[in-house]
Motif scaffolding. Structure first.
Motif, PDB file in Angstrom:
ATOM      1  N   VAL A  82      37.435  26.730  32.806  1.00 59.97           N
ATOM      2  CA  VAL A  82      36.597  27.910  32.540  1.00 59.97           C
ATOM      3  C   VAL A  82      35.482  28.009  33.574  1.00 59.97           C
ATOM      4  O   VAL A  82      35.228  29.084  34.141  1.00 59.97           O
ATOM      5  N   ALA A  83      34.800  26.905  33.827  1.00 58.89           N
ATOM      6  CA  ALA A  83      33.666  26.923  34.760  1.00 58.89           C
ATOM      7  C   ALA A  83      34.101  27.315  36.171  1.00 58.89           C
ATOM      8  O   ALA A  83      33.424  28.104  36.846  1.00 58.89           O
ATOM      9  N   ALA A  84      35.227  26.777  36.625  1.00 57.38           N
ATOM     10  CA  ALA A  84      35.699  27.106  37.979  1.00 57.38           C
ATOM     11  C   ALA A  84      36.108  28.567  38.077  1.00 57.38           C
ATOM     12  O   ALA A  84      35.751  29.254  39.045  1.00 57.38           O
ATOM     13  N   TRP A  85      36.830  29.058  37.084  1.00 60.93           N
ATOM     14  CA  TRP A  85      37.251  30.458  37.113  1.00 60.93           C
ATOM     15  C   TRP A  85      36.046  31.379  37.042  1.00 60.93           C
ATOM     16  O   TRP A  85      35.967  32.395  37.728  1.00 60.93           O
ATOM     17  N   LYS A  86      35.069  31.011  36.219  1.00 60.84           N
ATOM     18  CA  LYS A  86      33.846  31.819  36.113  1.00 60.84           C
ATOM     19  C   LYS A  86      33.121  31.871  37.452  1.00 60.84           C
ATOM     20  O   LYS A  86      32.649  32.939  37.865  1.00 60.84           O
ATOM     21  N   MET A  88      34.401  31.636  40.415  1.00 61.10           N
ATOM     22  CA  MET A  88      35.178  32.527  41.287  1.00 61.10           C
ATOM     23  C   MET A  88      34.945  33.989  40.904  1.00 61.10           C
ATOM     24  O   MET A  88      34.698  34.846  41.762  1.00 61.10           O
ATOM     25  N   ALA A  89      35.053  34.259  39.612  1.00 58.65           N
ATOM     26  CA  ALA A  89      34.923  35.644  39.133  1.00 58.65           C
ATOM     27  C   ALA A  89      33.526  36.194  39.365  1.00 58.65           C
ATOM     28  O   ALA A  89      33.367  37.368  39.745  1.00 58.65           O
ATOM     29  N   ASP A  90      32.510  35.359  39.140  1.00 63.42           N
ATOM     30  CA  ASP A  90      31.132  35.817  39.375  1.00 63.42           C
ATOM     31  C   ASP A  90      30.927  36.183  40.840  1.00 63.42           C
ATOM     32  O   ASP A  90      30.286  37.188  41.152  1.00 63.42           O
ATOM     33  N   TYR A  91      31.471  35.392  41.728  1.00 63.59           N
ATOM     34  CA  TYR A  91      31.378  35.698  43.158  1.00 63.59           C
ATOM     35  C   TYR A  91      32.131  36.990  43.457  1.00 63.59           C
ATOM     36  O   TYR A  91      31.644  37.856  44.189  1.00 63.59           O
ATOM     37  N   GLY A  92      33.306  37.127  42.886  1.00 61.66           N
ATOM     38  CA  GLY A  92      34.092  38.341  43.097  1.00 61.66           C
ATOM     39  C   GLY A  92      33.373  39.591  42.612  1.00 61.66           C
ATOM     40  O   GLY A  92      33.429  40.639  43.261  1.00 61.66           O
ATOM     41  N   LYS A  93      32.688  39.477  41.483  1.00 62.07           N
ATOM     42  CA  LYS A  93      31.959  40.634  40.946  1.00 62.07           C
ATOM     43  C   LYS A  93      30.910  41.132  41.927  1.00 62.07           C
ATOM     44  O   LYS A  93      30.667  42.333  42.021  1.00 62.07           O
ATOM     45  N   THR A  94      30.289  40.222  42.672  1.00 57.55           N
ATOM     46  CA  THR A  94      29.261  40.646  43.632  1.00 57.55           C
ATOM     47  C   THR A  94      29.861  41.410  44.803  1.00 57.55           C
ATOM     48  O   THR A  94      29.145  42.058  45.553  1.00 57.55           O
ATOM     49  N   GLY A 125      41.923  32.814  25.736  1.00 59.15           N
ATOM     50  CA  GLY A 125      40.637  32.219  25.375  1.00 59.15           C
ATOM     51  C   GLY A 125      39.857  31.770  26.600  1.00 59.15           C
ATOM     52  O   GLY A 125      38.635  31.940  26.673  1.00 59.15           O
ATOM     53  N   ILE A 126      40.548  31.214  27.576  1.00 60.92           N
ATOM     54  CA  ILE A 126      39.899  30.782  28.815  1.00 60.92           C
ATOM     55  C   ILE A 126      39.361  31.992  29.567  1.00 60.92           C
ATOM     56  O   ILE A 126      38.235  31.975  30.073  1.00 60.92           O
ATOM     57  N   ILE A 127      40.148  33.045  29.623  1.00 62.00           N
ATOM     58  CA  ILE A 127      39.715  34.273  30.291  1.00 62.00           C
ATOM     59  C   ILE A 127      38.432  34.798  29.648  1.00 62.00           C
ATOM     60  O   ILE A 127      37.463  35.125  30.333  1.00 62.00           O
ATOM     61  N   LYS A 128      38.419  34.861  28.343  1.00 66.95           N
ATOM     62  CA  LYS A 128      37.232  35.362  27.628  1.00 66.95           C
ATOM     63  C   LYS A 128      36.030  34.433  27.838  1.00 66.95           C
ATOM     64  O   LYS A 128      34.914  34.898  28.073  1.00 66.95           O
ATOM     65  N   ASP A 129      36.257  33.117  27.755  1.00 71.45           N
ATOM     66  CA  ASP A 129      35.170  32.159  27.951  1.00 71.45           C
ATOM     67  C   ASP A 129      34.590  32.216  29.364  1.00 71.45           C
ATOM     68  O   ASP A 129      33.417  31.911  29.570  1.00 71.45           O
ATOM     69  N   ALA A 130      35.414  32.609  30.324  1.00 72.71           N
ATOM     70  CA  ALA A 130      34.933  32.740  31.708  1.00 72.71           C
ATOM     71  C   ALA A 130      34.227  34.076  31.937  1.00 72.71           C
ATOM     72  O   ALA A 130      33.765  34.350  33.043  1.00 72.71           O
ATOM     73  N   GLY A 131      34.132  34.897  30.892  1.00 73.29           N
ATOM     74  CA  GLY A 131      33.433  36.178  31.005  1.00 73.29           C
ATOM     75  C   GLY A 131      34.278  37.272  31.631  1.00 73.29           C
ATOM     76  O   GLY A 131      33.744  38.247  32.144  1.00 73.29           O
ATOM     77  N   LEU A 132      35.599  37.119  31.553  1.00 74.33           N
ATOM     78  CA  LEU A 132      36.508  38.087  32.144  1.00 74.33           C
ATOM     79  C   LEU A 132      37.144  38.927  31.039  1.00 74.33           C
ATOM     80  O   LEU A 132      37.085  38.582  29.866  1.00 74.33           O
ATOM     81  N   LYS A 133      37.790  39.998  31.438  1.00 75.21           N
ATOM     82  CA  LYS A 133      38.506  40.842  30.502  1.00 75.21           C
ATOM     83  C   LYS A 133      39.991  40.770  30.797  1.00 75.21           C
ATOM     84  O   LYS A 133      40.403  40.989  31.937  1.00 75.21           O
TER      85      LYS A 133
END
Length: 135
Positions: A82-86, A88-94, A125-133
């Motif tokens: 979850v932490a690693a995907w988050k 990545m995703a947080d960087y992608g969002k920027t 569940g991992i997707i949701k926990d990482a703050g993704l949709k």
């Protein structure tokens, strides 16, 4: 090699000439993935994904798809997955680039028993926990 920005700008120009639009870049980094127990390999996956997010911006591509090594995703690896995907995703969002992953069905009977559900359900569940949709 993750590439030279000048190369990607030149490729983007060629794609534009032909009116071609990329929709997704598939990232396969072998042992460097979000679910590996090895923290150094996991960080390398995050760093390389960030580089490819930047490349996706240069190419006008809205999405990169990671290989999460679904077989490695277990209750023991869940938190760092979850932490690693988050990260990545947080960087992608920027940069307005989504980080997706392919879910691969139900999983083996052993995985289903260990997880208490099908692997694709566990991935939700991992997707949701990482703050993704999920999409």
């Amino acid at each position: 090699i993750d590439g030279d920005p000048a190369l990607f700008r030149a490729l983007k120009a060629r794609l534009d000439e032909r009116q071609v639009h990329l929709s997704q870049i598939n990232l396969e980094f072998g042992d460097q993935n979000i679910s590996t127990p090895d923290a150094a390999l996991r960080q390398q996956a995050v760093d390389r994904t960030k580089t490819w997010i930047d490349n996706a911006v240069l190419l006008g591509c809205p999405r990169v798809m990671i290989n999460q090594q679904q077989n490695n995703i277990t209750p023991a690896t869940r938190a760092h997955t979850v932490a690693a995907w988050k990260a990545m995703a947080d960087y992608g969002k920027t940069r307005n680039v989504k980080v997706s992953a392919e879910t691969r069905g139900a999983g083996t009977p052993e995985q289903v028993q260990q997880l208490g559900m099908k692997t694709w359900e566990y991935m939700l569940g991992i997707i949701k926990d990482a703050g993704l949709k999920p999409e």
